[in-house]
Write an enzyme that holds these catalytic residues in place. Structure first.
Site, mmCIF file in Angstrom:
data_model
loop_
_atom_site.group_PDB
_atom_site.id
_atom_site.type_symbol
_atom_site.label_atom_id
_atom_site.label_comp_id
_atom_site.label_asym_id
_atom_site.label_seq_id
_atom_site.Cartn_x
_atom_site.Cartn_y
_atom_site.Cartn_z
ATOM 1 N N GLU A 40 0.973 47.879 -66.791
ATOM 2 C CA GLU A 40 -0.316 47.207 -67.009
ATOM 3 C C GLU A 40 -0.396 45.912 -66.176
ATOM 4 O OE1 GLU A 40 -0.559 45.249 -70.844
ATOM 5 O OE2 GLU A 40 -2.729 45.526 -70.950
ATOM 6 N N LYS A 111 -9.310 49.762 -70.907
ATOM 7 C CA LYS A 111 -8.552 49.573 -72.157
ATOM 8 C C LYS A 111 -9.504 49.318 -73.332
ATOM 9 C CE LYS A 111 -4.738 46.598 -73.797
ATOM 10 N NZ LYS A 111 -3.941 45.408 -73.434
ATOM 11 N N CYS A 146 -1.031 49.674 -73.288
ATOM 12 C CA CYS A 146 -0.325 48.628 -74.025
ATOM 13 C C CYS A 146 -0.719 48.531 -75.506
ATOM 14 C CB CYS A 146 -0.474 47.293 -73.295
ATOM 15 S SG CYS A 146 0.872 46.151 -73.715
HETATM 16 N N1 LIG Z 1 -0.819 43.386 -73.179
HETATM 17 C C1 LIG Z 1 -0.823 43.800 -74.419
HETATM 18 O O1 LIG Z 1 -1.634 44.627 -74.809
HETATM 19 C C2 LIG Z 1 0.226 43.215 -75.321
HETATM 20 C C3 LIG Z 1 0.381 43.966 -76.619
HETATM 21 C C4 LIG Z 1 1.398 43.335 -77.511
HETATM 22 O O2 LIG Z 1 2.016 42.344 -77.185
HETATM 23 C C5 LIG Z 1 1.613 43.931 -78.838
HETATM 24 O O3 LIG Z 1 0.908 44.884 -79.204
HETATM 25 O O4 LIG Z 1 2.523 43.465 -79.546
#
Ligand SMILES: NC(=O)CCC(=O)C(=O)O
Length: 266
Positions: A40, A111, A146
């Site tokens: 990502e 996303k 993510c």
């Molecule tokens: N970039 C993100 O989506 C981080 C997600 C995260 O840190 C978490 O779900 O814990």
């Protein structure tokens, strides 16, 4: 299928342009793989919130151009991770790009679940609203990014749309690494699908990254897992295992949809 997950180190000491050139060259080195996956927001770093606007690009911007060319030079399907996308008519989006081996854009996924609660990505970027799948010759990919990993209903939607291999670029922090591994395995088991989850290494914006990119099979077994540093995780998997698992242990057929709320709940 042979897959390579490129767990890129995202550190502030390297400029976005140098990293783009370096990553394109790493993708080219994967010629012979069927599928290459990047993390990502590897240009800026997923936690470098103050850089999103300055580094945002139109969909067909410099990262798109470099990755389309790298995919066609290597002759691979390339999930190019995500970019901070500047929509000329809307907000920024955290948008994943998938290229075919001829360098055509096969899919773009914005996303859906933005991280940060009342700050960061959650306020700086718009939310996508569309489930995206991509048909490859050997399997159908379902795309998620993510923080999406925490929302099982999204993955069920992807499975209902035909996904067999769930691909998740991430910038997951070391602080919550245990959740990463647990949730990747859970999404694989409950959806009887492969999960290919590619994170970043290094430290950006003061947030050490977990690395530990992981490939899980439809039975929940970890087929391959990276360490914490920059690494290319290459492994072979058999997409036919999805159909076999779903046939031999047909739990997905026992879903009960549309359950009623408990009496008295509003
Ligand atoms: N970039 C993100 O989506 C981080 C997600 C995260 O840190 C978490 O779900 O814990």
């Amino acid at each position: 299928m042979r897959a390579s997950l490129l767990q890129i180190a995202v550190d502030e000491g390297e400029s976005v342009e140098s990293r783009r050139v370096r990553v394109a060259s790493l993708v080219r080195e994967q010629a012979g793989a069927d599928l290459v996956v990047l993390p990502e927001l590897w240009t800026t770093g997923a936690f470098a919130y103050e850089r999103f606007a300055e580094e945002a690009e139109p969909l067909e911007g410099p990262t798109y151009e470099a990755m389309a060319k790298a995919a066609s030079d290597a002759g691979v399907w390339l999930h190019a991770g995500s970019i901070p996308e500047r929509d000329p008519e809307g907000p920024l989006y955290n948008t994943s790009l998938v290229f075919s081996p001829s360098g055509e854009l096969a899919a773009a996924y914005r996303k859906i679940h933005r991280f940060g609660f009342d700050k960061g990505e959650a306020v700086l970027m718009g939310a996508g609203s569309e489930l995206v799948t991509v048909r490859l010759p050997e399997t159908t990919l379902g795309l998620a990014t993510c923080y999406d990993l925490r929302f099982p209903e999204l993955f069920r939607g992807l499975v209902d749309a035909g996904a067999e291999t769930l691909v998740l670029p991430a910038g997951w922090p070391e602080r919550r690494r245990s959740h990463w591994t647990l949730l990747a395995q859970a999404r694989a088991v409950e959806n009887q699908s492969f999960v290919l989850a590619c994170g970043t290494a290094g430290t950006h914006a003061g947030v050490p990254q977990a690395g530990h990119s992981i490939v899980v099979d439809p039975w929940g077994e970890v087929l391959a897992e990276a360490g914490a540093g920059e690494e290319i995780l290459t492994m072979e998997f058999d997409p036919a295992k999805v159909a076999v698992t779903r046939e031999q242990f047909p739990a997905l057929k026992d879903r009960v949809l549309g359950l009623e709320r408990p009496r008295g709940a509003s």
